[in-house]
Write a protein that holds these residues in place. Sequence first.
Motif, mmCIF file in Angstrom:
data_model
loop_
_atom_site.group_PDB
_atom_site.id
_atom_site.type_symbol
_atom_site.label_atom_id
_atom_site.label_comp_id
_atom_site.label_asym_id
_atom_site.label_seq_id
_atom_site.Cartn_x
_atom_site.Cartn_y
_atom_site.Cartn_z
ATOM 1 N N THR A 126 0.840 -1.193 0.000
ATOM 2 C CA THR A 126 0.000 0.000 0.000
ATOM 3 C C THR A 126 0.882 1.253 0.000
ATOM 4 O O THR A 126 0.488 2.281 -0.514
ATOM 5 C CB THR A 126 -0.929 0.020 1.226
ATOM 6 N N ALA A 127 2.089 1.143 0.554
ATOM 7 C CA ALA A 127 2.991 2.301 0.595
ATOM 8 C C ALA A 127 4.104 2.194 -0.450
ATOM 9 O O ALA A 127 4.405 3.163 -1.141
ATOM 10 C CB ALA A 127 3.606 2.438 1.981
ATOM 11 N N ASN A 128 4.721 1.002 -0.560
ATOM 12 C CA ASN A 128 5.861 0.847 -1.463
ATOM 13 C C ASN A 128 5.724 -0.376 -2.358
ATOM 14 O O ASN A 128 5.237 -1.408 -1.915
ATOM 15 C CB ASN A 128 7.151 0.705 -0.649
ATOM 16 N N ASP A 182 3.757 -8.287 10.157
ATOM 17 C CA ASP A 182 4.115 -7.370 9.072
ATOM 18 C C ASP A 182 3.253 -6.116 9.196
ATOM 19 O O ASP A 182 2.050 -6.164 8.962
ATOM 20 C CB ASP A 182 3.877 -8.059 7.722
ATOM 21 N N ILE A 183 3.875 -5.023 9.598
ATOM 22 C CA ILE A 183 3.123 -3.776 9.743
ATOM 23 C C ILE A 183 3.506 -2.855 8.587
ATOM 24 O O ILE A 183 4.630 -2.370 8.502
ATOM 25 C CB ILE A 183 3.405 -3.110 11.105
ATOM 26 N N LEU A 236 8.594 1.924 13.854
ATOM 27 C CA LEU A 236 8.196 2.964 14.818
ATOM 28 C C LEU A 236 8.930 2.717 16.133
ATOM 29 O O LEU A 236 8.907 1.609 16.675
ATOM 30 C CB LEU A 236 6.681 2.910 15.039
ATOM 31 N N GLY A 274 7.646 -1.478 7.201
ATOM 32 C CA GLY A 274 8.104 -0.156 7.608
ATOM 33 C C GLY A 274 7.453 0.327 8.890
ATOM 34 O O GLY A 274 8.082 1.008 9.704
ATOM 35 N N GLN A 284 1.290 -11.783 2.077
ATOM 36 C CA GLN A 284 2.474 -11.029 2.509
ATOM 37 C C GLN A 284 3.219 -11.676 3.678
ATOM 38 O O GLN A 284 4.436 -11.767 3.629
ATOM 39 C CB GLN A 284 2.093 -9.607 2.899
ATOM 40 N N GLY A 318 1.972 0.103 5.423
ATOM 41 C CA GLY A 318 1.307 1.397 5.407
ATOM 42 C C GLY A 318 -0.180 1.262 5.702
ATOM 43 O O GLY A 318 -0.708 1.955 6.567
ATOM 44 N N SER A 340 0.559 1.992 9.244
ATOM 45 C CA SER A 340 1.324 3.193 9.543
ATOM 46 C C SER A 340 0.691 4.464 8.951
ATOM 47 O O SER A 340 0.884 5.550 9.484
ATOM 48 C CB SER A 340 2.738 2.987 9.015
ATOM 49 N N PRO A 366 -2.037 -7.847 0.317
ATOM 50 C CA PRO A 366 -2.539 -7.967 1.695
ATOM 51 C C PRO A 366 -3.494 -9.155 1.775
ATOM 52 O O PRO A 366 -4.314 -9.336 0.875
ATOM 53 C CB PRO A 366 -3.303 -6.652 1.908
ATOM 54 N N THR A 400 -1.904 -1.932 6.109
ATOM 55 C CA THR A 400 -2.361 -3.173 6.739
ATOM 56 C C THR A 400 -1.359 -3.644 7.793
ATOM 57 O O THR A 400 -0.178 -3.318 7.729
ATOM 58 C CB THR A 400 -2.475 -4.316 5.700
ATOM 59 N N LYS A 402 6.121 11.508 12.367
ATOM 60 C CA LYS A 402 6.116 10.135 12.899
ATOM 61 C C LYS A 402 7.521 9.548 12.905
ATOM 62 O O LYS A 402 7.969 8.999 13.922
ATOM 63 C CB LYS A 402 5.189 9.267 12.031
HETATM 64 N N1 LIG Z 1 11.563 4.722 10.625
HETATM 65 C C1 LIG Z 1 10.242 4.629 10.525
HETATM 66 N N2 LIG Z 1 9.454 4.840 11.596
HETATM 67 C C2 LIG Z 1 8.113 4.755 11.503
HETATM 68 N N3 LIG Z 1 7.463 4.429 10.370
HETATM 69 C C3 LIG Z 1 8.180 4.191 9.269
HETATM 70 C C4 LIG Z 1 9.601 4.273 9.270
HETATM 71 N N4 LIG Z 1 10.049 3.980 8.028
HETATM 72 C C5 LIG Z 1 8.977 3.729 7.284
HETATM 73 N N5 LIG Z 1 7.841 3.852 7.998
HETATM 74 C C6 LIG Z 1 6.462 3.700 7.536
HETATM 75 O O1 LIG Z 1 6.295 2.408 6.996
HETATM 76 C C7 LIG Z 1 5.271 2.454 6.007
HETATM 77 C C8 LIG Z 1 5.723 1.706 4.786
HETATM 78 O O2 LIG Z 1 6.040 0.391 5.134
HETATM 79 P P1 LIG Z 1 6.032 -0.776 4.057
HETATM 80 O O3 LIG Z 1 6.854 -0.387 2.887
HETATM 81 O O4 LIG Z 1 6.355 -2.019 4.765
HETATM 82 O O5 LIG Z 1 4.498 -0.756 3.628
HETATM 83 P P2 LIG Z 1 3.821 -1.577 2.455
HETATM 84 O O6 LIG Z 1 4.450 -2.913 2.373
HETATM 85 O O7 LIG Z 1 3.816 -0.763 1.229
HETATM 86 O O8 LIG Z 1 2.337 -1.657 3.008
HETATM 87 P P3 LIG Z 1 1.392 -2.949 3.196
HETATM 88 O O9 LIG Z 1 2.270 -4.059 3.646
HETATM 89 O O10 LIG Z 1 0.402 -2.500 4.216
HETATM 90 O O11 LIG Z 1 0.764 -3.159 1.883
HETATM 91 C C9 LIG Z 1 5.005 3.912 5.697
HETATM 92 O O12 LIG Z 1 3.756 4.280 6.236
HETATM 93 C C10 LIG Z 1 6.148 4.635 6.406
HETATM 94 O O13 LIG Z 1 5.748 5.891 6.916
#
Ligand SMILES: Nc1ncnc2c1ncn2[C@@H]1O[C@H](COP(=O)(O)OP(=O)(O)OP(=O)(O)O)[C@@H](O)[C@H]1O
Lengths: 72, 334
Positions: free
Chosen positions: B11-13, B151-152, B286, B282, B129, B154, B177, B101, B156, B205
């Motif tokens: 959702t984020a990357n 797995d936390i 936190l 990501g 995931q 953006g 996040s 997800p 989910t 954050k």
């Molecule tokens: N150092 C940090 N502290 C807090 N949050 C962080 C940090 N680095 C990245 N994030 C957060 O982590 C999130 C992205 O994480 P990740 O790339 O794992 O998500 P994703 O795999 O795209 O999402 P999903 O798994 O929900 O589909 C963003 O919301 C970002 O703000």
Amino acid sequence: MTWVIVAIVVVVVLGAVGVIVRRRAQGADGVEMFQRQIDALSPEARRPVVDQVQQLDPDADDPDDRDDPRGS
Amino acid sequence: MARDLAIDLGTANTLVYMKGRGIVLNEPSVIALNRQTGEVLATGREAWQMIGRTPGYIVAVRPLRGGAITDFEITERMIRLLLQRVGVSRFTRPKVVICVPSAITEVERRAVTDAARRAGAADANLIEQPMAAAIGADLPIDEPVGNMVIDIGGGTSETAVISLGGIVALEAVRVGSFDIDAAIQNYVRREHGIAIGERTAEEIKVAIGSADPTVDENQAEVRGRDLMTGLPKTVVLSPEEIRFAIEDVVSSIIASVIRCLAKAPPELSQDFLVRGMYLVGGGGLLRGLAQRIERETSVPVRMSNVPLEAVVLGAGHVIEHYEALKGMFMGVRR
Ligand SMILES: Nc1ncnc2c1ncn2[C@@H]1O[C@H](COP(=O)(O)OP(=O)(O)OP(=O)(O)O)[C@@H](O)[C@H]1O
Ligand SMILES: [Mg+2]
């Protein structure tokens, strides 16, 4: 009359044998596929991916610093 | 000859792993469109930079935000562009494994695989995931022991217990996040009377956000628009108030981890005490979150050394061993 009974018996026996053979083959398939899957998930099989992890990890050169999920 | 691909459509990357090569693409899951013509103007990092800064006719969106596919058409275009960028065409038809997800619906799953096939994939399959994360984080999931992955991301948060190559228990919530960013935005608006954008909230954050008190805590200066006067204004935020602002989100994530622990068979629960739980994504970065989960569950928490890449590396491993591991795809398992 007798040959009709003989024919029916032969068909039934052949059918049963067919079903058993197929079941056995499937069973072996299942075992083999599961084993292949488990082997492909073994630490040795995953080594190339784990090595990439180490290349990505900024503090990988410090072995004491790494978490070892496999425990010891 | 096409090289097969593994995609972490987060959702984020978004990350792409190419068979035999490794990670070839890693960028934000954002797409910028012309509102009037529907034309794609930018994707990835370029589109991300536009979030909250576009004139009225441009819109920069995260089509998967919230762990659900809100717009099928935009998602399909994003997948198509993604595959084009890594060299997929009508003539090179690679096999594609996509991590999604686990909370997405049957209809959404079909939309993703159909989109990939229409974009040129010879075959498209999905994998959960947390399963991919466990493979990528090198957990001993080939053994009959309880491996727990959190797995936390953006949009989910997913917790799974995995043993002998299969998911034993799973708990997925559409909270992540991004919700922490939103909580910070709301708090600053309510308590300080200024409006800030989602990217600023994310910066706060990462800079001073925490789930538990930590040593070396600093304050942060934030600039936004005063809601009363409309003028730019600066306020100072403390780590305690941010902790307070995000508490609801943090506790709902931890509650889902606890629900997953409760679903695990007792034989495997014992393993967690010794082996701990593995934190990826990501959102897991936190400050104080691992410590807080550990305190509330009494189970040790270990942080992955590649929290952002574990999922795509795991899916990459599946694409490298496609024949042996195709039984792990979503919908294939009995
Ligand atoms: N150092 C940090 N502290 C807090 N949050 C962080 C940090 N680095 C990245 N994030 C957060 O982590 C999130 C992205 O994480 P990740 O790339 O794992 O998500 P994703 O795999 O795209 O999402 P999903 O798994 O929900 O589909 C963003 O919301 C970002 O703000
Ligand atoms: Mg993710």
